[in-house]
Design a protein around this motif. Structure first.
Motif, PDB file in Angstrom:
ATOM      1  N   MET A  19       7.200 -14.680  -1.968  1.00 24.36           N
ATOM      2  CA  MET A  19       6.137 -15.269  -2.617  1.00 24.36           C
ATOM      3  C   MET A  19       6.449 -15.986  -3.784  1.00 24.36           C
ATOM      4  O   MET A  19       6.219 -15.526  -4.892  1.00 24.36           O
ATOM      5  CB  MET A  19       5.306 -14.118  -2.938  1.00 24.36           C
ATOM      6  N   PRO A  20       6.961 -17.265  -3.929  1.00 27.54           N
ATOM      7  CA  PRO A  20       7.368 -17.991  -4.889  1.00 27.54           C
ATOM      8  C   PRO A  20       5.876 -18.423  -5.606  1.00 27.54           C
ATOM      9  O   PRO A  20       4.597 -18.533  -5.087  1.00 27.54           O
ATOM     10  CB  PRO A  20       7.831 -19.306  -4.576  1.00 27.54           C
ATOM     11  N   ILE A  21       5.625 -18.512  -6.985  1.00 24.04           N
ATOM     12  CA  ILE A  21       4.689 -18.915  -7.590  1.00 24.04           C
ATOM     13  C   ILE A  21       5.208 -20.137  -8.674  1.00 24.04           C
ATOM     14  O   ILE A  21       6.119 -19.954  -9.632  1.00 24.04           O
ATOM     15  CB  ILE A  21       3.926 -17.894  -8.323  1.00 24.04           C
ATOM     16  N   ILE A  22       4.569 -21.189  -8.306  1.00 22.53           N
ATOM     17  CA  ILE A  22       5.044 -22.385  -9.337  1.00 22.53           C
ATOM     18  C   ILE A  22       4.054 -22.637 -10.195  1.00 22.53           C
ATOM     19  O   ILE A  22       2.722 -22.808  -9.975  1.00 22.53           O
ATOM     20  CB  ILE A  22       5.241 -23.612  -8.235  1.00 22.53           C
ATOM     21  N   ARG A  23       4.423 -22.919 -11.483  1.00 17.41           N
ATOM     22  CA  ARG A  23       3.471 -23.281 -12.603  1.00 17.41           C
ATOM     23  C   ARG A  23       3.991 -24.459 -13.290  1.00 17.41           C
ATOM     24  O   ARG A  23       5.265 -24.655 -13.743  1.00 17.41           O
ATOM     25  CB  ARG A  23       3.339 -21.731 -13.559  1.00 17.41           C
ATOM     26  N   LEU A  24       2.898 -25.227 -13.389  1.00 13.35           N
ATOM     27  CA  LEU A  24       3.239 -26.714 -13.940  1.00 13.35           C
ATOM     28  C   LEU A  24       2.233 -26.902 -15.137  1.00 13.35           C
ATOM     29  O   LEU A  24       0.907 -26.617 -14.729  1.00 13.35           O
ATOM     30  CB  LEU A  24       3.247 -27.862 -12.930  1.00 13.35           C
ATOM     31  N   GLN A  25       2.572 -27.423 -16.184  1.00 10.75           N
ATOM     32  CA  GLN A  25       1.852 -27.999 -17.089  1.00 10.75           C
ATOM     33  C   GLN A  25       1.867 -29.530 -17.331  1.00 10.75           C
ATOM     34  O   GLN A  25       3.003 -29.930 -17.539  1.00 10.75           O
ATOM     35  CB  GLN A  25       1.973 -27.255 -18.473  1.00 10.75           C
ATOM     36  N   ILE A  39      -1.688 -19.681   1.091  1.00 12.17           N
ATOM     37  CA  ILE A  39      -1.588 -20.730  -0.104  1.00 12.17           C
ATOM     38  C   ILE A  39      -2.973 -20.380  -1.082  1.00 12.17           C
ATOM     39  O   ILE A  39      -4.074 -20.297  -0.584  1.00 12.17           O
ATOM     40  CB  ILE A  39      -1.619 -22.077   0.376  1.00 12.17           C
ATOM     41  N   TRP A  40      -2.655 -20.305  -2.405  1.00 10.37           N
ATOM     42  CA  TRP A  40      -3.763 -20.199  -3.423  1.00 10.37           C
ATOM     43  C   TRP A  40      -3.382 -20.915  -4.781  1.00 10.37           C
ATOM     44  O   TRP A  40      -2.248 -20.961  -5.119  1.00 10.37           O
ATOM     45  CB  TRP A  40      -3.880 -18.630  -3.875  1.00 10.37           C
ATOM     46  N   HIS A  41      -4.213 -21.982  -4.872  1.00 10.19           N
ATOM     47  CA  HIS A  41      -3.794 -22.886  -5.766  1.00 10.19           C
ATOM     48  C   HIS A  41      -4.847 -22.971  -6.769  1.00 10.19           C
ATOM     49  O   HIS A  41      -6.067 -23.525  -6.368  1.00 10.19           O
ATOM     50  CB  HIS A  41      -3.402 -24.186  -5.134  1.00 10.19           C
ATOM     51  N   GLU A  42      -4.531 -22.706  -8.090  1.00 11.84           N
ATOM     52  CA  GLU A  42      -5.562 -22.926  -9.126  1.00 11.84           C
ATOM     53  C   GLU A  42      -5.306 -24.078 -10.008  1.00 11.84           C
ATOM     54  O   GLU A  42      -4.210 -24.243 -10.461  1.00 11.84           O
ATOM     55  CB  GLU A  42      -5.431 -21.324 -10.158  1.00 11.84           C
ATOM     56  N   HIS A  43      -6.379 -24.571 -10.230  1.00  8.57           N
ATOM     57  CA  HIS A  43      -6.421 -25.665 -11.390  1.00  8.57           C
ATOM     58  C   HIS A  43      -6.837 -25.524 -12.502  1.00  8.57           C
ATOM     59  O   HIS A  43      -8.162 -25.210 -12.387  1.00  8.57           O
ATOM     60  CB  HIS A  43      -6.887 -27.011 -10.721  1.00  8.57           C
ATOM     61  N   ARG A  44      -6.443 -25.406 -13.540  1.00 11.12           N
ATOM     62  CA  ARG A  44      -6.969 -25.236 -14.990  1.00 11.12           C
ATOM     63  C   ARG A  44      -6.629 -26.310 -15.959  1.00 11.12           C
ATOM     64  O   ARG A  44      -5.877 -27.102 -15.896  1.00 11.12           O
ATOM     65  CB  ARG A  44      -6.328 -23.900 -15.732  1.00 11.12           C
ATOM     66  N   THR A  72      -3.163 -27.253 -15.712  1.00 10.64           N
ATOM     67  CA  THR A  72      -2.187 -26.323 -15.647  1.00 10.64           C
ATOM     68  C   THR A  72      -2.440 -26.015 -13.899  1.00 10.64           C
ATOM     69  O   THR A  72      -3.301 -25.796 -13.796  1.00 10.64           O
ATOM     70  CB  THR A  72      -2.287 -25.025 -16.465  1.00 10.64           C
ATOM     71  N   ASP A  73      -1.296 -26.077 -13.339  1.00  5.60           N
ATOM     72  CA  ASP A  73      -1.137 -25.708 -11.911  1.00  5.60           C
ATOM     73  C   ASP A  73      -0.560 -24.346 -11.794  1.00  5.60           C
ATOM     74  O   ASP A  73       0.432 -24.234 -12.277  1.00  5.60           O
ATOM     75  CB  ASP A  73      -0.500 -26.703 -11.021  1.00  5.60           C
ATOM     76  N   THR A 112       7.548 -27.886  -5.481  1.00  9.23           N
ATOM     77  CA  THR A 112       7.360 -28.286  -6.747  1.00  9.23           C
ATOM     78  C   THR A 112       7.447 -29.800  -7.051  1.00  9.23           C
ATOM     79  O   THR A 112       6.442 -30.474  -7.651  1.00  9.23           O
ATOM     80  CB  THR A 112       8.754 -27.688  -7.620  1.00  9.23           C
ATOM     81  N   ARG A 113       8.159 -30.690  -6.248  1.00  5.99           N
ATOM     82  CA  ARG A 113       8.320 -32.218  -6.311  1.00  5.99           C
ATOM     83  C   ARG A 113       6.980 -32.756  -5.768  1.00  5.99           C
ATOM     84  O   ARG A 113       6.512 -33.725  -6.509  1.00  5.99           O
ATOM     85  CB  ARG A 113       9.278 -32.571  -5.457  1.00  5.99           C
ATOM     86  N   LEU A 114       6.236 -32.167  -4.780  1.00 12.32           N
ATOM     87  CA  LEU A 114       5.124 -32.738  -4.412  1.00 12.32           C
ATOM     88  C   LEU A 114       4.056 -32.610  -5.356  1.00 12.32           C
ATOM     89  O   LEU A 114       3.068 -33.152  -5.924  1.00 12.32           O
ATOM     90  CB  LEU A 114       4.533 -31.802  -3.104  1.00 12.32           C
ATOM     91  N   LEU A 115       3.951 -31.342  -6.076  1.00 18.07           N
ATOM     92  CA  LEU A 115       3.130 -31.096  -7.134  1.00 18.07           C
ATOM     93  C   LEU A 115       3.437 -31.871  -8.493  1.00 18.07           C
ATOM     94  O   LEU A 115       2.284 -32.649  -9.002  1.00 18.07           O
ATOM     95  CB  LEU A 115       3.198 -29.398  -7.590  1.00 18.07           C
ATOM     96  N   LEU A 116       4.618 -32.128  -8.838  1.00 14.50           N
ATOM     97  CA  LEU A 116       4.788 -32.860  -9.899  1.00 14.50           C
ATOM     98  C   LEU A 116       4.523 -34.570  -9.763  1.00 14.50           C
ATOM     99  O   LEU A 116       3.918 -35.081 -10.513  1.00 14.50           O
ATOM    100  CB  LEU A 116       6.359 -32.809 -10.144  1.00 14.50           C
TER     101      LEU A 116
END
Length: 164
Positions: free
Chosen positions: A1-7, A91-96, A108-109, A134-138
């Motif tokens: 269960m990876p969790i990817i966090r990006l700001q 998939i659970w994707h939070e956008h802050r 913040t994703d 991660t690349r798709l989100l970036l």
């Protein structure tokens, strides 16, 4: 269960960043490399609470569909989309969104997912899938940033208002 966090820091007001992140059209623009397009549910404009979108895209040479639902929305600070149907187990994707000033926003994703296929899915995560996601989100975040910081957002969000 990876969790990817990006700001991502965006030199634009919070409302603009929030709306661009909900834009089906901007999402399509940011995923051109996978030929992603909305094929059911909300297919253009801004997606809202309890609305769904079904995406069709090519990943790893395979045409796939994924349906997401907006399950939480607190304008302009956060929204959550969750997979309803698709290749992943979950998939659970939070956008802050946090206003750092009148013209600067921290986006913040948090992308929390479970791959299918048990052990094989976990192996795929380690070998390539987490990096790929991660690349798709970036890429998506970079497009949001570029559009929000330029004049492109005006035409895009004006089109959104016409569609509603």
């Amino acid at each position: 269960m990876p969790i990817i966090r990006l700001q991502t820091i965006i030199k634009a007001p919070i409302d603009r960043c929030f709306d661009l992140s909900r834009s089906i059209d901007l999402h399509t623009l940011s995923t051109q490399q996978t030929n992603e397009r909305a094929v059911a549910g909300v297919v253009a404009g801004l997606i809202d609470l309890h609305e769904t979108v079904t995406w069709e895209a090519t990943h790893f040479g395979i045409r796939q569909k994924l349906t997401s639902n907006i399950t939480e929305l607190e304008r302009p600070h956060r929204f959550v989309d969750e997979m309803v149907k698709g290749a992943f187990k979950r998939i659970w994707h939070e956008h802050r969104f946090e206003a750092l000033s009148a013209d600067e926003t921290r986006m913040t994703d948090t992308f929390d997912y479970t791959s299918p296929l048990g052990f094989l899915g976990k192996l795929a995560d380690v070998l390539f899938l987490e990096k790929y996601m991660t690349r798709l989100l970036l890429t998506r975040n970079q497009v949001i940033k570029e559009v929000a910081e330029s004049n492109q957002w005006k035409a895009l969000l004006q089109r959104e208002k016409v569609l509603k």
